[in-house]
Design an enzyme around this catalytic site. Structure first.
Site, short mmCIF file in Angstrom:
data_model
loop_
_atom_site.label_atom_id
_atom_site.label_comp_id
_atom_site.label_asym_id
_atom_site.label_seq_id
_atom_site.Cartn_x
_atom_site.Cartn_y
_atom_site.Cartn_z
N PRO A 34 -13.71 -4.36 -8.24
CG PRO A 34 -13.23 -6.59 -7.98
CD PRO A 34 -12.84 -5.38 -8.76
CD GLU A 35 -15.20 1.13 -5.67
OE1 GLU A 35 -15.51 1.80 -4.67
OE2 GLU A 35 -15.40 1.53 -6.82
CG HIS A 75 -10.28 -15.44 -19.01
ND1 HIS A 75 -11.60 -15.20 -19.29
CD2 HIS A 75 -9.58 -15.17 -20.14
CE1 HIS A 75 -11.71 -14.80 -20.55
NE2 HIS A 75 -10.50 -14.77 -21.09
NE ARG A 81 -8.20 -4.83 -18.56
CZ ARG A 81 -8.35 -3.52 -18.51
NH1 ARG A 81 -9.48 -3.00 -18.08
NH2 ARG A 81 -7.37 -2.72 -18.88
#
Ligand SMILES: [Zn+2]
Length: 274
Positions: A2-3, A94, A113
């Site tokens: 994400p930017e 998650h 992650r």
């Protein structure tokens, strides 16, 4: 990853629905997402109401009535998902941290992650953090004279320069690659060698690719979802990023992938000569 446009889209999705809500419970499933112990984190959030949601660089800032901020950085694969009502908890594979609001809705921080970080910062902590960030590319503070001055002081490859959050806030690899392609600049060109007209084009294209992506709710390549769990619609607009072996839409030459600074870069050798 994400930017700015993805974080901005999430913030816009959360801002209305979270304003005025109170966090009544915080469950920490993955303490490694925090920089303090789970108890400390929970205590700082206990029964605080939310006065607003905003963005700075790639950070989501949730303002609390205590004056503190719940600051969320999504890392590589983070998602911040809000259920629409108490009977519809967000779909999450998650869950790392789950916030329950007083009306029963759940706000879930999900991260496959787990490179993301959640922190509760005092206003002073935040000012300190923010003092190390470059200008917001869509604000007036990102002026051409300031950009040129900043470029002239750096011998880094321009792609590395654009990813340096102290130089410019919120731009990551996807939008750096796209803006460089559209302005005809090789990603490894040294920042200080970029001429005035190219600097102006680059600044314009950075702003354009970010605005276009915000309008299309961000770029989903794999993991990115907005606050409602939806994919962004900007991926079809990418001209260079991930287009290795495909023809350049400007000139027909083949897009190349090179690796430097541990990351892939994509370029057209004709439109972006060295
Ligand atoms: Zn080309």
């Amino acid at each position: 990853v994400p930017e700015l446009p993805e974080v901005e889209t999430i913030v816009r999705g959360l801002s209305g629905p979270l304003r005025g809500a109170t966090i009544t419970r915080t469950r920490v499933h993955r303490p490694d997402l925090l920089r303090v112990g789970a108890r400390t984190f929970q205590r700082k959030l206990g029964n605080r109401s939310i006065s607003g949601v905003s963005r700075r660089a790639k950070y989501i800032l949730i303002s609390l009535d205590s004056g503190a901020f719940l600051v969320v950085h999504l890392g590589m694969t983070g998602q911040l998902l809000l259920g629409i009502d108490p009977h519809n908890p967000p779909t999450s594979t998650h869950p790392g941290v789950v916030f329950t609001l007083s009306d029963g809705r759940k706000l879930v921080y999900d991260d496959v992650r787990r490179f993301g970080v959640l922190e509760v910062l005092t206003p002073e902590d935040w000012v300190m953090r923010e003092s190390r960030m470059g200008p917001e590319p869509l604000e007036d503070s990102f002026s051409l004279p300031l950009f040129r001055e900043s470029l002239s002081s750096s011998r880094s490859p321009i792609r590395s320069f654009l990813l340096d959050q102290r130089r410019l806030a919120g731009v990551g690899n996807i939008y750096a690659i796209e803006a460089l392609h559209r302005s005809g600049i090789h990603p490894q060109a040294r920042a200080c060698t970029i001429e005035a007209n190219k600097a102006a084009a680059l600044r314009r294209e950075i702003r354009r690719v970010l605005r276009t992506s915000i309008a299309r709710k961000g770029t989903t390549l794999r993991n990115y979802r907005d606050a409602g769990g939806n994919e962004g619609g900007n991926a079809p607009r990418l001209l260079a990023y991930g287009k290795e072996g495909k023809p350049c839409l400007q000139c027909g030459d083949t897009i190349l992938r090179i690796v430097f600074g541990n990351r892939s870069a994509f370029l057209c050798p004709t439109c972006q000569p060295r």
